[in-house]
Write an enzyme that holds these catalytic residues in place. Structure first.
Site, PDB file in Angstrom:
ATOM      1  N   SER A   1      12.542  -8.895  28.319  1.00  0.00           N
ATOM      2  CA  SER A   1      11.321  -9.187  28.810  1.00  0.00           C
ATOM      3  C   SER A   1      11.489  -9.079  30.284  1.00  0.00           C
ATOM      4  CB  SER A   1      11.150 -10.760  28.496  1.00  0.00           C
ATOM      5  OG  SER A   1      10.011 -11.248  29.474  1.00  0.00           O
TER       6      SER A   1
ATOM      7  N   TYR B   1      13.940 -19.195  27.271  1.00  0.00           N
ATOM      8  CA  TYR B   1      13.571 -17.826  26.801  1.00  0.00           C
ATOM      9  C   TYR B   1      14.143 -16.769  27.746  1.00  0.00           C
ATOM     10  CZ  TYR B   1      10.307 -14.071  25.795  1.00  0.00           C
ATOM     11  OH  TYR B   1       9.721 -12.828  25.517  1.00  0.00           O
TER      12      TYR B   1
HETATM   13  P1  NAP Z   1       3.808 -11.529  18.432  1.00  0.00           P
HETATM   14  O1  NAP Z   1       2.364 -10.897  18.646  1.00  0.00           O
HETATM   15  O2  NAP Z   1       3.702 -13.119  18.604  1.00  0.00           O
HETATM   16  O3  NAP Z   1       4.497 -11.221  17.298  1.00  0.00           O
HETATM   17  C1  NAP Z   1       5.716 -11.833  16.810  1.00  0.00           C
HETATM   18  C2  NAP Z   1       6.359 -10.902  15.663  1.00  0.00           C
HETATM   19  O4  NAP Z   1       7.703 -11.530  15.445  1.00  0.00           O
HETATM   20  C3  NAP Z   1       5.490 -11.228  14.339  1.00  0.00           C
HETATM   21  O5  NAP Z   1       5.693  -9.930  13.765  1.00  0.00           O
HETATM   22  C4  NAP Z   1       6.346 -12.411  13.635  1.00  0.00           C
HETATM   23  O6  NAP Z   1       6.081 -12.207  12.305  1.00  0.00           O
HETATM   24  C5  NAP Z   1       7.616 -12.133  14.024  1.00  0.00           C
HETATM   25  N1  NAP Z   1       8.435 -13.103  14.092  1.00  0.00           N
HETATM   26  C6  NAP Z   1       7.945 -14.532  14.529  1.00  0.00           C
HETATM   27  N2  NAP Z   1       9.233 -15.426  14.522  1.00  0.00           N
HETATM   28  C7  NAP Z   1      10.078 -14.833  13.474  1.00  0.00           C
HETATM   29  C8  NAP Z   1      11.183 -15.002  13.062  1.00  0.00           C
HETATM   30  N3  NAP Z   1      11.758 -16.574  13.091  1.00  0.00           N
HETATM   31  N4  NAP Z   1      11.978 -14.242  12.216  1.00  0.00           N
HETATM   32  C9  NAP Z   1      11.393 -13.051  12.069  1.00  0.00           C
HETATM   33  N5  NAP Z   1      10.364 -12.471  12.464  1.00  0.00           N
HETATM   34  C10 NAP Z   1       9.517 -13.496  13.370  1.00  0.00           C
HETATM   35  O7  NAP Z   1       4.541 -11.370  19.636  1.00  0.00           O
HETATM   36  P2  NAP Z   1       4.870 -10.023  20.444  1.00  0.00           P
HETATM   37  O8  NAP Z   1       4.304 -10.191  21.974  1.00  0.00           O
HETATM   38  O9  NAP Z   1       4.516  -8.795  19.790  1.00  0.00           O
HETATM   39  O10 NAP Z   1       6.511 -10.043  20.880  1.00  0.00           O
HETATM   40  C11 NAP Z   1       7.504  -9.213  20.374  1.00  0.00           C
HETATM   41  C12 NAP Z   1       8.679  -9.244  21.183  1.00  0.00           C
HETATM   42  O11 NAP Z   1       8.393  -8.819  22.485  1.00  0.00           O
HETATM   43  C13 NAP Z   1       9.366 -10.709  21.452  1.00  0.00           C
HETATM   44  O12 NAP Z   1      10.701 -10.491  21.283  1.00  0.00           O
HETATM   45  C14 NAP Z   1       9.049 -11.170  22.476  1.00  0.00           C
HETATM   46  O13 NAP Z   1      10.118 -11.917  23.229  1.00  0.00           O
HETATM   47  C15 NAP Z   1       9.001  -9.942  23.610  1.00  0.00           C
HETATM   48  N6  NAP Z   1       7.940  -9.945  24.639  1.00  0.00           N
HETATM   49  C16 NAP Z   1       6.652 -10.124  24.671  1.00  0.00           C
HETATM   50  C17 NAP Z   1       5.873 -10.286  25.630  1.00  0.00           C
HETATM   51  C18 NAP Z   1       4.472 -10.789  25.615  1.00  0.00           C
HETATM   52  O14 NAP Z   1       3.938 -11.009  26.773  1.00  0.00           O
HETATM   53  N7  NAP Z   1       3.612 -10.454  24.411  1.00  0.00           N
HETATM   54  C19 NAP Z   1       6.498 -10.024  26.951  1.00  0.00           C
HETATM   55  C20 NAP Z   1       7.905  -9.499  26.564  1.00  0.00           C
HETATM   56  C21 NAP Z   1       8.725  -9.584  25.717  1.00  0.00           C
HETATM   57  P3  NAP Z   1       4.662 -12.803  11.523  1.00  0.00           P
HETATM   58  O15 NAP Z   1       3.756 -12.406  11.806  1.00  0.00           O
HETATM   59  O16 NAP Z   1       5.297 -12.937  10.065  1.00  0.00           O
HETATM   60  O17 NAP Z   1       4.840 -14.432  12.133  1.00  0.00           O
END
Ligand code: NAP
Length: 254
Positions: free
Chosen positions: A146, A159
């Protein structure tokens, strides 16, 4: 005949960045194994979308907090692959699954910290460890970090610190796996409009404006901005990239 199609496994690909990455990887001609935690229905839709692109796909349930389940998870995937390809191995592991925690240091509980460690550090470490014997030489690992591992927004201490830890872990992976020609890289998104953190970047107008106003390219990120970069790292053109942190943030806070 040996199946030469490469295989990527993307954790947390039922929605958001994992879903986008899985689809973009499939567009590059790889077969994709995805995982979900609770959202089986959405994961099955992603599988159908990948299949519509002409690639093989399957979804498995995986809670990355539950390290005790990893051995069986890896075995189940090996059994599936052996049956379908004659070989138990994958080529690329994308450690993407994750949840947000917004809490000032003064209010953060031990339980909150432990859960974040389990998801964002311990889970990534041991899932990778368990897969290592089953990643083909010449393959790769992409860990999703991130922008918050580089810049600071109050409330993301745990985080951001753990994502910084994953970035260092990735360098160790690159060094220790170099002899097997396995690459290890970080993709570090800026703030992206997904469900993450209750959809804060997407749905909270003030937050969205704060991000846009502090981003060189003038808007918050979209899932489509990220998946193609992850997918590129799963191609032959990226074969000489390892131990790198690629920030994909539109130039946020620099
Ligand atoms: P998201 O839309 O909330 O999706 C999260 C995904 O992770 C979903 O597929 C969820 O599965 C799965 N998940 C959640 N908890 C879990 C667990 N305990 N074990 C296994 N799977 C789990 O989030 P996203 O924005 O796509 O984020 C994905 C990655 O990008 C993360 O590592 C996050 O830290 C990183 N990131 C995000 C952002 C942002 O602004 N969005 C920025 C920087 C980094 P279910 O659907 O089955 O719940």
């Amino acid at each position: 005949m040996e199946n030469k199609t490469k295989i990527a496994l993307v954790t947390g690909a039922s929605r958001g960045l994992g879903k986008n990455s899985a689809l973009k990887i499939a567009q590059k001609g790889l077969d994709v194994i995805i995982t979900y935690n609770s959202n089986k229905e959405e994961a099955e839709k992603v599988v159908a979308e990948i299949e519509a692109l002409g690639q093989k796909a399957i979804a498995y349930q995986l809670d990355t907090r539950n390290t005790k389940s990893f051995e069986e998870f890896v075995k189940n995937i090996g059994d599936y692959l052996e049956k379908n390809t004659g070989n138990r191995n994958i080529d690329f592991l994308i450690n993407n699954a994750g949840t947000a925690l917004y809490a000032p240091i003064t209010d953060t509980t031990e339980e909150q910290l432990d859960e974040m460690v389990d998801i964002h550090f311990k889970g990534v470490f041991f899932l990778t460890q368990k897969f290592l014997p089953f990643i083909n030489d010449g393959g790769g690992i992409v860990n999703i970090s991130s922008g918050l591992a580089r810049f600071v927004l109050p409330g993301s201490s745990v985080y951001g610190s753990l994502k910084a830890g994953v970035e260092m872990m990735t360098k160790y992976l690159a060094k220790e796996l170099g002899a097997r020609k396995i690459k290890a890289n970080v993709v570090a998104p800026g703030a992206i409009e997904t469900d993450f953190g209750g959809g804060r970047t997407r749905d909270d107008k003030n937050m969205n404006a704060l991000v846009a106003n502090n981003t060189a390219l003038g808007r918050a990120g979209l899932p489509d901005d990220i998946g193609g970069v992850v997918a590129f790292l799963c191609t032959e053109d990226a074969r000489w990239i390892t131990a790198q942190r690629i920030e994909v943030s539109g130039g946020m806070f620099f």
